[in-house]
Each structure stands twice: as C-alpha cells, then as structure tokens.
Enzyme design. Structure first.
Site, mmCIF file in Angstrom:
data_model
loop_
_atom_site.group_PDB
_atom_site.id
_atom_site.type_symbol
_atom_site.label_atom_id
_atom_site.label_comp_id
_atom_site.label_asym_id
_atom_site.label_seq_id
_atom_site.Cartn_x
_atom_site.Cartn_y
_atom_site.Cartn_z
ATOM 1 N N LEU A 124 0.775 -1.124 -0.119
ATOM 2 C CA LEU A 124 -0.034 0.017 -0.061
ATOM 3 C C LEU A 124 0.814 1.182 -0.051
ATOM 4 C CD1 LEU A 124 -2.679 -1.063 2.530
ATOM 5 C CD2 LEU A 124 -2.927 -1.000 0.119
ATOM 6 N N ASP A 125 0.357 2.180 -0.665
ATOM 7 C CA ASP A 125 1.243 3.551 -0.689
ATOM 8 C C ASP A 125 1.382 4.134 0.574
ATOM 9 O OD1 ASP A 125 1.318 3.205 -3.463
ATOM 10 O OD2 ASP A 125 -0.420 4.471 -3.740
ATOM 11 N N LEU A 126 2.317 4.921 0.904
ATOM 12 C CA LEU A 126 2.598 5.608 2.063
ATOM 13 C C LEU A 126 1.537 6.140 2.894
ATOM 14 C CD1 LEU A 126 4.937 6.496 3.982
ATOM 15 C CD2 LEU A 126 4.970 8.832 2.598
#
Length: 269
Positions: A124-126
């Site tokens: 998952l992105d930051l």
C-alpha cells in the site's frame, strides 16, 4: 545371534517422509519461517544461527532431529505452522521491512520478533491506509500475487468534487492509463454513512466517497484511474483483499488469521 538395527530417522507427521539432513534454507521454508528465497535473505543478513553459530553460508545443512536452529534468537522447530496475519495500516508507513533513510515502516507495527520471516503480501502506498496481509508462507504470498489468481482488491477512495455515477462508466469499461489499458473495475458511489467509521468526524465539503474494486496491482493505480476522470483522490483506504475484510481493527492493530480466514484468501470470485 540377534542383530541390532540402527534407529530410523524421524518422519514428518504431515507427509510421512523421512526427516534427513537438508539445506538450511529448505528447513526454514518447510518450518514455515519464510520462502526459500526469503530464508536465504535471513541467512545472508546473519539472522539465523545453528547450534549457536551464525549460519550465513547458503550451503549449510542441518539435521532437524539434532540441530538447534534459531532466527533472531527464536527457536525454529520442524513442523512449525506458517503464520498469516492482517494489519490495519495507518498513513505514513512504508510497505517495507526496512528503509535506509530511517522512515517508518510497517515492520514496526507487526510482531516480527515473534514470527521471524514475516513479509507483506503486496503493498500500500505511504498515505494509503487499510488492509495489508503479512505471512511467513512464501508459497501463499506468491499465489495471492500471481496475475493468474486475479484476486479482487476493494478500495474506498475519497474523491475531490461531486462524482456522478455515469463518470465511473469509463472505469467499468476499462480505462486506459499511460502504461496501458486497465481491466474493467467494479465501481459504485458510497453513501457517506458507509465510510463514517473510516474518515471521521465528517467528510470534507465537495468530496465524494467511491468504491473501486480491481484485480490488478499497478503502482498508484486507483489514484491514477480516478485522476483520469478528473476526480483526484484525497484519501484512499483498502477495505478488502479477496474475500478477507478488516473487522474490528483500529489503525496500527493486527491479528493472526484463523484457518477459516486463511481459507477465505483462497476464494476467487
């Protein structure tokens, strides 16, 4: 004269096969610590000991019936069941087990000391929150991420502006991005009451919550898809992976999956 035979090596209670000396990475994989490749990474990092000695050489062999193997000081036994867990990832954490720049990583949120070899299944992105699966079972991770599995991932996106249902039709048909066409997505506009437990206390003015379900996993895919129809994503949260949902976990909390939940990961819709 009575003949004395040598004792037979023990057998794996699950498969019945003889437990004989084997390469250390194979033993770690069979014990559920990590995949063979992941086990080799643990070894080269100096995290594995055999009878108290660091075993970094990939040619090292062990006798599971005699040798004491530890990972990060934790004893590894033959037949240890692999562990799979789910984390409710908060924003601001990299989906990585380490970062050379010292940024916060998801490894700090899950019990890596208790379950050596844990790794995230996908990413998952930051700034993306929500459901993230971890496992010590490398085979399971590879199966879930393989393109042939077509595991559905469900995201709730808070979009800028007033999104109309007809605008989502392009996503349902398969929108084309810079790196090629996307598979058709399943989309719907959410009622604000559905997301009240995720984005509190209330949604920003002139925003719309949208559900997007995709089978692919390209970088920033959901954000790029919604940006292409001129509704940039303000917040993104993953609520479902395959048939597995987040239930009762606050941001930063995790739980080990039971057999029924692991079975859900095998379900294809």
């Amino acid at each position: 004269m009575r003949m004395c035979s040598a004792p037979m090596p023990p057998r794996d209670p699950g498969t019945g096969e003889l437990i004989v000396p084997m390469r250390l990475q194979r033993f770690l994989a069979r014990a559920g610590v990590a995949s063979r490749r992941g086990s080799e990474d643990l070894m080269t990092a100096g995290r594995v000991t055999v009878n108290g000695t660091v075993a970094s050489g990939l040619g090292c062999k062990v006798d599971p019936s005699r040798d004491e193997v530890r990972v990060d000081g934790n004893l590894v036994t033959w037949g240890s069941a692999p562990v799979t867990l789910v984390l409710n990832k908060p924003a601001g954490y990299l989906t990585s087990m380490s970062d050379p720049f010292g940024r916060p990583c998801v490894s700090g949120l899950v019990p890596c000391d208790r379950y050596p070899g844990l790794f995230p299944v996908g990413r998952l992105d930051l700034d993306t929150t929500g459901l993230l699966v971890f496992s010590t079972d490398g085979d399971l991770g590879q199966r879930l991420l393989h393109p042939s599995r077509h595991v559905w991932k469900t995201y709730w996106a808070l979009c800028d502006g007033h999104v109309r249902d007809r605008e989502l039709e392009e996503l349902r048909q398969g929108i084309v991005l810079d790196d090629g066409p996307c598979q058709p997505a399943r989309c719907r506009i959410l009622d604000p009451s559905e997301v009240s437990g995720i984005w509190r206390p209330r949604l920003p003015e002139f925003s719309t919550p949208v559900e997007v379900r995709i089978r692919e996993g390209r970088k920033n895919q959901v954000k790029r898809m919604l940006g292409r129809i001129h509704h940039p994503v303000i917040r993104l949260h993953r609520v479902q992976f395959g048939a597995l949902r987040l239930e009762g976990l606050e941001p930063g909390e995790w739980r080990v999956l039971d057999d029924d939940e692991i079975a859900l990961l095998q379900v294809q819709e």
